[in-house]
Write an enzyme that holds these catalytic residues in place. Structure first.
Site, PDB file in Angstrom:
ATOM      1  N   GLU A 165      -8.441   2.858   2.996  1.00  0.00           N
ATOM      2  CA  GLU A 165      -8.927   4.114   3.587  1.00  0.00           C
ATOM      3  C   GLU A 165      -8.036   5.276   3.184  1.00  0.00           C
ATOM      4  OE1 GLU A 165     -11.139   3.061   7.828  1.00  0.00           O
ATOM      5  OE2 GLU A 165      -9.116   3.875   7.811  1.00  0.00           O
ATOM      6  N   LEU A 166      -6.741   5.053   3.274  1.00  0.00           N
ATOM      7  CA  LEU A 166      -5.778   6.107   2.962  1.00  0.00           C
ATOM      8  C   LEU A 166      -5.916   6.561   1.514  1.00  0.00           C
ATOM      9  CD1 LEU A 166      -3.360   7.855   3.739  1.00  0.00           C
ATOM     10  CD2 LEU A 166      -1.866   5.934   3.144  1.00  0.00           C
TER      11      LEU A 166
END
EC number: 3.2.2.6
Length: 1017
Positions: free
Chosen positions: A87-88
């Site tokens: 996600e990051l």
């Protein structure tokens, strides 16, 4: 209510996407954040229906891309999830590719642990990477390093989680609303208006607030309100812009019915329910008392409108904001609205930009249209409406067409502008309309008390009328530092007043302004009548006319006579008979270029309040003594043939006597000693004036202008109450004793070589420029009220004594002999200029530079940034990498050199920009007016101080430039300051705090080259 995302330049589905490790924060921090975001109307993506897998799926990637902001919550176990790490990576890709805003929350972890992947956070990261490839590890590590450098909230530094979450919500709202809607992109000055109004709105306060935007017609109130609405509406649960309330009054209703009707329209709009019907006036409270609303009530002109729509703050839910725009300040007072933003006229620079934005679709004039653009801007009086209407009409037109428009604007008001401005005039009662027209024709920029005296013998209630006109934004009462109040009416409102008179039926007119009509009356002594009170006309627009002796016989009530020349071509078009009968009730006689040598022998000034005979052919006014008890102002300026003044013994109420440019006047008569109410005497340019009577005590005299009286050698004590004394370019050698003197200006008086032994301690401003003064007395340091000193061009001055700490401005440019200054120069926030002072010694230079560290500014010769500035760079750009220690301010040094091709005489501006690495906001831009660069003989140092509101540990880039390219930037430098050390050093009166820093290396900081006999840098 429109969702926040609907106002963005890109269609975002969500305001916020949160990246987090569920077991760490879902039931604690995240649940509280969701609750706060819901209260603030912030939409956040909900991931609870997404099935977790080894990699993030398309739906999650899509959710990230459809969010305006991503908030990364970095907890202890965040790195234990490859899902979170992926996600990051995706979030940072969106930041790079799409400009997505990324915010961080460090929840129980140290940012450095995240950056370096150490500690418990590092253990979790290593465990996750153990099952992955080295490529994935490097990708995640890089992402963690990047996100850790984004400034965010550190949970460990907060004592109260709720307060931290409230701040996060505010930060999100600020970023969502960082700029107005694109409808107002590029609008000159809009950001400054919005910033001031937002401060008044105090959006974080839960109280209900009503704020007003007030100003004259055409100033831009509605435009500002619309921009504000576009900027803030998404913060509220409900919002509504109610426009054109001025036209909302219907005569078919009684007061109750009108209010009921207005509420029905309002609620239908705000609740989006057409055709609502209500049966009582409590409907707004019933529907909105639990809602956080933003309501704009535009162009309010009746108290009933406010009573109907916003009578009480309890009608609206906590945090609601009501914004009212109006021209009527009295209405705001009646409704108890105290928070008011008064929209002012734009600066000259901004006004030109506004015109150009409509005329050229850019913020500067096209080549060849510079002077024409400035002329149009001036004729529009900087009124945004005028600039918009006229600018739009000029778009695409050629230079000769522009010239035609300029000529027309001098006398004709555009119909669209008139229609807007006339509304305010027509809302006035008869008394106020009459006063408005008299001000427009006769009394614009006149003293308020003088105008009241003008109407003292009439039935007109001037005091009340002025209050009404000011409250309706039709005039401004401008108060000066000496207590005088002048009536100021905008130029376009004046033109509208003239149009109102022209539209009156001839038999209704109390004021005549048509030059041809008036000349016909004066030449043939016929027409007009008893109701004519005033006459004003421009003689530059007529052919020659000979006035009849009995021309004013049919106007016995004429009180105000004004004859002026808009274009002075030197021709005398009016011929006045020697025995012409002036009206006996005249209170104003304002006749420019009066053609006769004297006033008629039958002239009776008994009722005269103001006599203005500017640029006349008068040699004398009258013989003998006249009744002058009502006379308050006499202006005979530029009457170059005037040889003598009349006996003024009876002018005991005279307050202002202007004699500028009366070149034939030799003596002021002794009768002036009777003028005990005289406040101002001005004889500037009376080149033959030799005698001013001695032994006078004019107790009211406060201001004396004697500049250019080149034969005047002695100035007697005229009053012990003089506050402002200007004796520039005279032959005087000394100054009379004036114990209460505030301003003394003896500039250009070459015979003036010394000061009084004891200058009055009341002195605030001293101008000695271009005198032959050689020494300033030691008593200088005791002048604790002194704010400004000008020593420009004092070529014999070799040293400066200790200066008072009150000093804010010192100009010592072109002091060729100046070598030493008292050290240290401990004057807080002072601006010192030593341009072209090439003989300053080492200690003097050190003291000047050091003074700028006390939040000041300095200009002095120099080729290199001194070594005391620990950050230096060639050219115009400088990058500073803070060392982690808190700072509050910087001192900048810029080396500039005049561009030899520049021939401008207007002081150029230095622009500097602050750009913080990875900052999503706009750069901070600051203008610094840097003075007469075109007079610098060589390179100079410009040193100035700037405070920062908050400490930031990221890299900062500073860029310096000249928008007009009038000077080149050779070098730049900066020094980081801590507020505490500066304050302690200033309060102690020492320079100890700088001893370690201010070590000048002559080989680096000071050059050894010669410029003639002067050492330069």
């Amino acid at each position: 209510m429109a969702s926040p995302s609907s106002f963005s330049s890109q269609n975002y589905k969500f305001n916020v996407f949160a990246s987090f490790h569920g077991p760490d924060v879902r039931k604690t921090l995240l649940s509280h954040i969701r609750l706060q975001f819901n209260r603030n109307g912030i939409t956040m993506f909900d991931d609870q229906k997404i099935v977790r897998s080894a990699t993030i799926g398309p739906s999650l990637v899509e959710a990230i891309k459809e969010s305006r902001i991503s908030i990364v919550i970095l907890s202890k176990k965040y790195a234990s999830s490859s899902w979170c790490l992926d996600e990051l990576v995706e979030i940072l890709e969106c930041k790079k590719a799409m400009g997505q805003i990324v915010m961080t929350i460090f929840y129980g972890v140290d940012p450095s642990d995240v950056r370096k992947q150490i500690g418990k956070f590092g253990i979790a990261f290593n465990e996750t990477c153990a099952r992955k490839t080295e490529e994935e590890r490097q990708k995640w590590s890089k992402a963690l390093n990047q996100v850790s450098n984004i400034a965010g909230e550190d949970f460990l530094r907060w004592d109260n989680e709720a307060i931290m979450i409230e701040k996060i919500a505010r930060d999100v709202l600020d970023k969502l609303n960082a700029t107005p809607s694109r409808d107002f992109d590029g609008m000159v000055g809009i950001e400054a208006h919005l910033r001031e109004i937002k401060s008044l709105l105090d959006l974080d306060n839960v109280e209900v607030k009503i704020v007003a935007i007030a100003g004259p017609a055409g100033i831009g109130k509605t435009t500002i309100a619309r921009a504000l609405y576009g900027l803030l509406s998404k913060r509220f649960q409900l919002s509504c812009f109610v426009d054109n309330l001025r036209g909302s009054y219907h005569s078919g209703f009684d007061e109750y019915g009108f209010k009921l009707h207005l509420q029905e329209q309002f609620l239908s709009k705000v609740l989006n329910q057409s055709g609502m019907r209500i049966c009582h006036l409590g409907a707004i409270k019933e529907n909105l008392s639990d809602q956080r609303v933003l309501i704009i009530l535009d162009d309010v002109n009746k108290l009933k409108q406010l009573e109907a729509l916003a009578n009480e703050t309890t009608w609206f839910g906590p945090g609601s904001r009501i914004v009212v725009t109006t021209e009527n300040k009295e209405l705001l007072q009646q409704h108890g609205i105290n928070n008011t933003y008064h929209v002012g006229f734009p600066s000259d620079e901004d006004a030109l930009k506004i015109l150009c934005s409509y005329a050229f679709k850019q913020t500067s004039p096209r080549h060849g249209f510079e002077e024409l653009s400035e002329s149009v801007t001036k004729l529009c009086g900087k009124l945004p409406l005028g600039l918009c209407v006229v600018g739009s009409s000029l778009r695409g037109k050629k230079e000769d067409e522009w010239e035609d428009v300029v000529t027309r604007l001098e006398t004709i008001l555009d119909q669209d502008i008139e229609d807007v401005l006339r509304v305010g005039y027509e809302s006035l009662d008869e008394n106020a309309q009459t006063l408005f027209l008299h001000i427009a024709i006769f009394f614009n920029k006149e003293d308020g008390d003088l105008v009241k005296t003008m109407f003292a013998e009439s039935d007109l209630d001037v005091k009340y009328g002025l209050k009404i006109l000011e409250n309706r934004s039709l005039i401004k009462m401008k108060i000066f530092s000496n207590g005088d109040t002048k009536i100021v009416m905008h130029r376009l409102l004046q033109q509208m007043g003239k149009r109102a008179i022209q539209k009156q039926e001839p038999w209704e007119r109390q004021i005549l302004i048509d030059a041809r009509e008036i000349c016909h009356v004066l030449e043939h002594a016929k027409g007009t009548g008893w109701n004519v009170h005033g006459m004003s006309f421009d003689i530059s627009r007529i052919s020659e006319v000979s006035i009849r002796k009995k021309a004013f016989k049919r106007m016995p009530n004429l009180q105000f006579l004004k004859v002026y020349k808009s274009k002075d071509d030197g021709n005398n078009r009016m011929h006045v008979p020697e025995e012409m009968d002036f009206p006996c009730l005249l209170r104003l006689l304002d006749w420019k270029a009066y053609p006769s040598k004297s006033l008629p022998p039958t002239f009776n000034p008994e009722h005269l309040v103001e006599l203005n005979m500017h640029s006349s052919q008068l040699e004398y006014l009258w013989q003998g003594t006249q009744p002058l008890k009502n006379l308050k102002k006499m202006d005979l300026s530029q009457s170059k043939n005037l040889k003598q003044l009349p006996d003024l013994s009876n002018a005991t109420n005279l307050e202002y006597l202007y004699l500028m440019g009366c070149e034939s006047l030799i003596e002021i008569p002794s009768s002036i000693s009777h003028l005990h109410k005289l406040e101002m005497l001005a004889t500037v340019g009376c080149i033959n004036l030799e005698v001013i009577p001695a032994h006078m005590n004019l107790e009211s005299l406060q201001t004396v202008y004697l500049g250019g009286c080149s034969r005047l050698r002695n100035i007697p004590v005229m009053s012990t109450n003089i506050r402002y004394l200007f004796i520039t370019n005279t032959a005087v050698e000394g100054v009379p004793l004036c114990p209460g003197l505030k301003t003394l200006d003896v500039s250009g008086s070459r015979n003036f070589k010394g000061l009084l032994t004891h200058l009055p301690t009341s002195l605030t401003t001293l101008n000695l420029c271009y005198t032959d003064i050689e020494r300033i007395p030691d008593c200088f340091k005791s002048l604790h009220q002194l704010k400004g000193v000008n020593l420009r061009g004092c070529r014999r001055l070799a040293s400066l004594p200790e200066l008072p700490r009150s000093l804010l401005t010192l100009v010592a440019d072109d002091c060729e002999s100046l070598e030493t200054v008292f050290c240290p120069l401990n004057t807080l926030k002072a601006s010192f200029s030593f341009a072209n002072c090439f003989k300053l010694d080492r200690e003097a230079r050190r003291a000047i530079i050091q003074q700028s560290f006390f939040m000041g500014k300095a200009v002095l010769p120099g080729r290199e940034v001194p070594a005391v500035f620990d950050h230096r760079a060639k050219g115009y750009s400088l990058t500073i990498r803070p060392d982690g220690n808190p700072y509050t301010s910087f001192v900048f040094c810029v080396v500039v050199s005049r561009n030899q091709k520049s021939d401008k005489t207007i002081p150029p501006s230095l622009l500097w920009r602050r750009i913080i690495a990875q900052d999503e906001g706009y750069p901070v831009e600051v203008w610094n007016r840097i003075g007469d660069v075109f007079k610098y003989r060589t390179e100079h140092l410009l040193i100035f101080h700037f405070d920062f509101l908050e400490f930031d540990n990221r890299d900062i880039v500073f860029e310096f430039s000249s928008e007009s390219h009038d000077f080149d930037i050779i070098e730049c430098g900066a020094k980081v300051l801590a507020e505490k050390s500066i304050k302690e050093s200033y309060e102690s009166g020492s320079d100890q705090a700088f001893e370690d820093d201010v070590v000048f290396e002559p080989s680096k900081a000071f050059g050894d080259e010669k410029y003639g006999d002067c050492c330069i840098l």
